[in-house]
Motif scaffolding. Sequence first.
Motif, PDB file in Angstrom:
ATOM      1  N   ASP A 149      71.258  54.410 -50.470  1.00  0.00           N
ATOM      2  CA  ASP A 149      71.082  53.606 -51.685  1.00  0.00           C
ATOM      3  C   ASP A 149      70.078  54.233 -52.647  1.00  0.00           C
ATOM      4  O   ASP A 149      68.942  53.757 -52.800  1.00  0.00           O
ATOM      5  CB  ASP A 149      70.683  52.180 -51.351  1.00  0.00           C
ATOM      6  CG  ASP A 149      70.851  51.241 -52.543  1.00  0.00           C
ATOM      7  OD1 ASP A 149      71.176  51.732 -53.645  1.00  0.00           O
ATOM      8  OD2 ASP A 149      70.632  50.033 -52.380  1.00  0.00           O
ATOM      9  N   GLN A 150      70.535  55.269 -53.328  1.00  0.00           N
ATOM     10  CA  GLN A 150      69.678  55.947 -54.301  1.00  0.00           C
ATOM     11  C   GLN A 150      69.257  55.050 -55.458  1.00  0.00           C
ATOM     12  O   GLN A 150      68.314  55.370 -56.186  1.00  0.00           O
ATOM     13  CB  GLN A 150      70.404  57.170 -54.858  1.00  0.00           C
ATOM     14  CG  GLN A 150      71.665  56.855 -55.663  1.00  0.00           C
ATOM     15  CD  GLN A 150      72.096  58.016 -56.531  1.00  0.00           C
ATOM     16  OE1 GLN A 150      71.264  58.731 -57.099  1.00  0.00           O
ATOM     17  NE2 GLN A 150      73.404  58.238 -56.642  1.00  0.00           N
ATOM     18  N   TYR A 151      69.899  53.908 -55.615  1.00  0.00           N
ATOM     19  CA  TYR A 151      69.638  53.018 -56.743  1.00  0.00           C
ATOM     20  C   TYR A 151      68.452  52.081 -56.504  1.00  0.00           C
ATOM     21  O   TYR A 151      67.928  51.504 -57.450  1.00  0.00           O
ATOM     22  CB  TYR A 151      70.893  52.193 -57.062  1.00  0.00           C
ATOM     23  CG  TYR A 151      72.091  53.067 -57.267  1.00  0.00           C
ATOM     24  CD1 TYR A 151      72.361  53.648 -58.496  1.00  0.00           C
ATOM     25  CD2 TYR A 151      72.945  53.365 -56.190  1.00  0.00           C
ATOM     26  CE1 TYR A 151      73.451  54.481 -58.670  1.00  0.00           C
ATOM     27  CE2 TYR A 151      74.040  54.198 -56.365  1.00  0.00           C
ATOM     28  CZ  TYR A 151      74.280  54.763 -57.603  1.00  0.00           C
ATOM     29  OH  TYR A 151      75.345  55.605 -57.757  1.00  0.00           O
ATOM     30  N   ASN A 153      66.233  52.665 -53.281  1.00  0.00           N
ATOM     31  CA  ASN A 153      65.359  53.175 -52.233  1.00  0.00           C
ATOM     32  C   ASN A 153      64.075  53.748 -52.836  1.00  0.00           C
ATOM     33  O   ASN A 153      64.125  54.675 -53.655  1.00  0.00           O
ATOM     34  CB  ASN A 153      66.087  54.259 -51.438  1.00  0.00           C
ATOM     35  CG  ASN A 153      65.379  54.618 -50.160  1.00  0.00           C
ATOM     36  OD1 ASN A 153      64.155  54.690 -50.111  1.00  0.00           O
ATOM     37  ND2 ASN A 153      66.146  54.881 -49.111  1.00  0.00           N
ATOM     38  N   PRO A 154      62.894  53.236 -52.468  1.00  0.00           N
ATOM     39  CA  PRO A 154      61.635  53.731 -53.049  1.00  0.00           C
ATOM     40  C   PRO A 154      61.345  55.189 -52.725  1.00  0.00           C
ATOM     41  O   PRO A 154      60.465  55.796 -53.340  1.00  0.00           O
ATOM     42  CB  PRO A 154      60.574  52.809 -52.448  1.00  0.00           C
ATOM     43  CG  PRO A 154      61.210  52.191 -51.245  1.00  0.00           C
ATOM     44  CD  PRO A 154      62.663  52.111 -51.539  1.00  0.00           C
ATOM     45  N   ALA A 155      62.081  55.761 -51.768  1.00  0.00           N
ATOM     46  CA  ALA A 155      61.900  57.191 -51.488  1.00  0.00           C
ATOM     47  C   ALA A 155      62.255  58.037 -52.701  1.00  0.00           C
ATOM     48  O   ALA A 155      61.716  59.141 -52.869  1.00  0.00           O
ATOM     49  CB  ALA A 155      62.758  57.607 -50.294  1.00  0.00           C
ATOM     50  N   SER A 156      63.153  57.547 -53.548  1.00  0.00           N
ATOM     51  CA  SER A 156      63.567  58.323 -54.722  1.00  0.00           C
ATOM     52  C   SER A 156      62.428  58.505 -55.727  1.00  0.00           C
ATOM     53  O   SER A 156      62.049  59.643 -56.039  1.00  0.00           O
ATOM     54  CB  SER A 156      64.785  57.677 -55.385  1.00  0.00           C
ATOM     55  OG  SER A 156      65.125  58.347 -56.572  1.00  0.00           O
ATOM     56  N   PRO A 157      61.838  57.444 -56.260  1.00  0.00           N
ATOM     57  CA  PRO A 157      60.713  57.681 -57.171  1.00  0.00           C
ATOM     58  C   PRO A 157      59.534  58.367 -56.484  1.00  0.00           C
ATOM     59  O   PRO A 157      58.819  59.164 -57.110  1.00  0.00           O
ATOM     60  CB  PRO A 157      60.343  56.283 -57.671  1.00  0.00           C
ATOM     61  CG  PRO A 157      60.989  55.332 -56.746  1.00  0.00           C
ATOM     62  CD  PRO A 157      62.190  56.007 -56.195  1.00  0.00           C
ATOM     63  N   ARG A 158      59.343  58.089 -55.200  1.00  0.00           N
ATOM     64  CA  ARG A 158      58.180  58.654 -54.516  1.00  0.00           C
ATOM     65  C   ARG A 158      58.216  60.182 -54.499  1.00  0.00           C
ATOM     66  O   ARG A 158      57.190  60.842 -54.723  1.00  0.00           O
ATOM     67  CB  ARG A 158      58.096  58.106 -53.099  1.00  0.00           C
ATOM     68  CG  ARG A 158      56.876  58.601 -52.337  1.00  0.00           C
ATOM     69  CD  ARG A 158      56.657  57.794 -51.068  1.00  0.00           C
ATOM     70  NE  ARG A 158      57.786  57.873 -50.149  1.00  0.00           N
ATOM     71  CZ  ARG A 158      58.559  56.836 -49.799  1.00  0.00           C
ATOM     72  NH1 ARG A 158      58.328  55.635 -50.311  1.00  0.00           N
ATOM     73  NH2 ARG A 158      59.559  56.991 -48.951  1.00  0.00           N
ATOM     74  N   SER A 184      69.239  57.643 -65.197  1.00  0.00           N
ATOM     75  CA  SER A 184      70.525  57.141 -64.713  1.00  0.00           C
ATOM     76  C   SER A 184      70.222  56.047 -63.690  1.00  0.00           C
ATOM     77  O   SER A 184      70.224  54.873 -64.018  1.00  0.00           O
ATOM     78  CB  SER A 184      71.391  58.267 -64.130  1.00  0.00           C
ATOM     79  OG  SER A 184      70.684  58.991 -63.143  1.00  0.00           O
ATOM     80  N   THR A 185      69.871  56.430 -62.446  1.00  0.00           N
ATOM     81  CA  THR A 185      69.361  55.408 -61.525  1.00  0.00           C
ATOM     82  C   THR A 185      67.972  54.942 -61.941  1.00  0.00           C
ATOM     83  O   THR A 185      67.559  53.833 -61.618  1.00  0.00           O
ATOM     84  CB  THR A 185      69.266  55.942 -60.079  1.00  0.00           C
ATOM     85  OG1 THR A 185      68.237  56.935 -60.006  1.00  0.00           O
ATOM     86  CG2 THR A 185      70.581  56.536 -59.621  1.00  0.00           C
TER      87      THR A 185
END
Length: 343
Positions: A149-151, A153-158, A184-185
């Motif tokens: 869930d790239q939309y 998941n806090p791992a993405s901004p982190r 985008s996301t």
Amino acid sequence: MGRDQERGLRPPAAPTVTPLATVGLLVDGQPRTLLLKLESWGEHGSVKGRTAQALWADVADRVTPEVGLIESTSGNLGVALAAVAASHHVPFTAVMDLRSSAVLVEAIRAHGADVVMIDEPDGAGGYLLSRLSYVEQRVLAEPRLVWPDQYRNPASPRVHRETTAPELWEQSSRRAMSVVVAVSTGGTLAGFRDFARSVRPDWELVAMDVVGSAALGGAVSERVLPGIGASRPSEFLPHGHRPTVRVSASDAVHACLWLEATTGLGVGASSGAAIAAAMRLFRAVPARETVACLCPDGADRYQGTIYDPRWRRRQALTGPDPCEGAEVLEVSCPPTGVEVRNR
């Protein structure tokens, strides 16, 4: 021994530090500096290589090797996750749509992943909501199937707070500047926002969204460029972002073609849109001397679209060239070996 090692999984790789190109310009006769952080030189050819590694690290202990992962993607994250999944010998399904680049679809399949192509528009200018509906149904039917869930998941901004943003700060010698990040996301922009709030660099952080996108709020309409904008507001930026510059698909295409013709640097659609936004920023404030753009990927992924005159004719993209009146004086891009040009 860590849990990943117990299960035979590799630890996440450290992201590759990507180069920063410096383009010296005259914009309407005024000296300006355009900085381009070229994520196409990174792992798996795009900024999503960082995201994929972060998502994998977050979900690895939940992955069943015979069941694997599923993710909705317009292309770049799909390529990166397919490569990461293959390296860990787990299956991966990329849920894509009719706007996805054929080059990226084939790259995903080349890693042994499955591709599900969604052909039902979502009624909000794209296919995102339809892709997400499919993923949700699959996960409900197959409870062991893991959706990173790239939309949300806090791992993405982190990962962008911890790697991408501080790299740009150090590579630019911590100068005062405007920084343009496409949305985008919203994960990349949220990571830059979090870095700016924590470290407080002398930055004006500018969001770049495309006309017709709801990623940062606003009315939706049909969009033709993949990887920019979204059919719904970003989960990472529910209140939007200030300031935001909105550009058109025509702006993005003009800027990509201008950059390649004047510097030899080939970038993708989101990068072209960010460069178009930078030109607008240069003209809006005479004292604004430096603008940095995060360039998510390269021209190789857009040969059948924005770099193909037949595609451009079919899209009937019209509008003024946002780079008209900009003259390139010099280009440098250490350490990648891009030629330095004095004009």
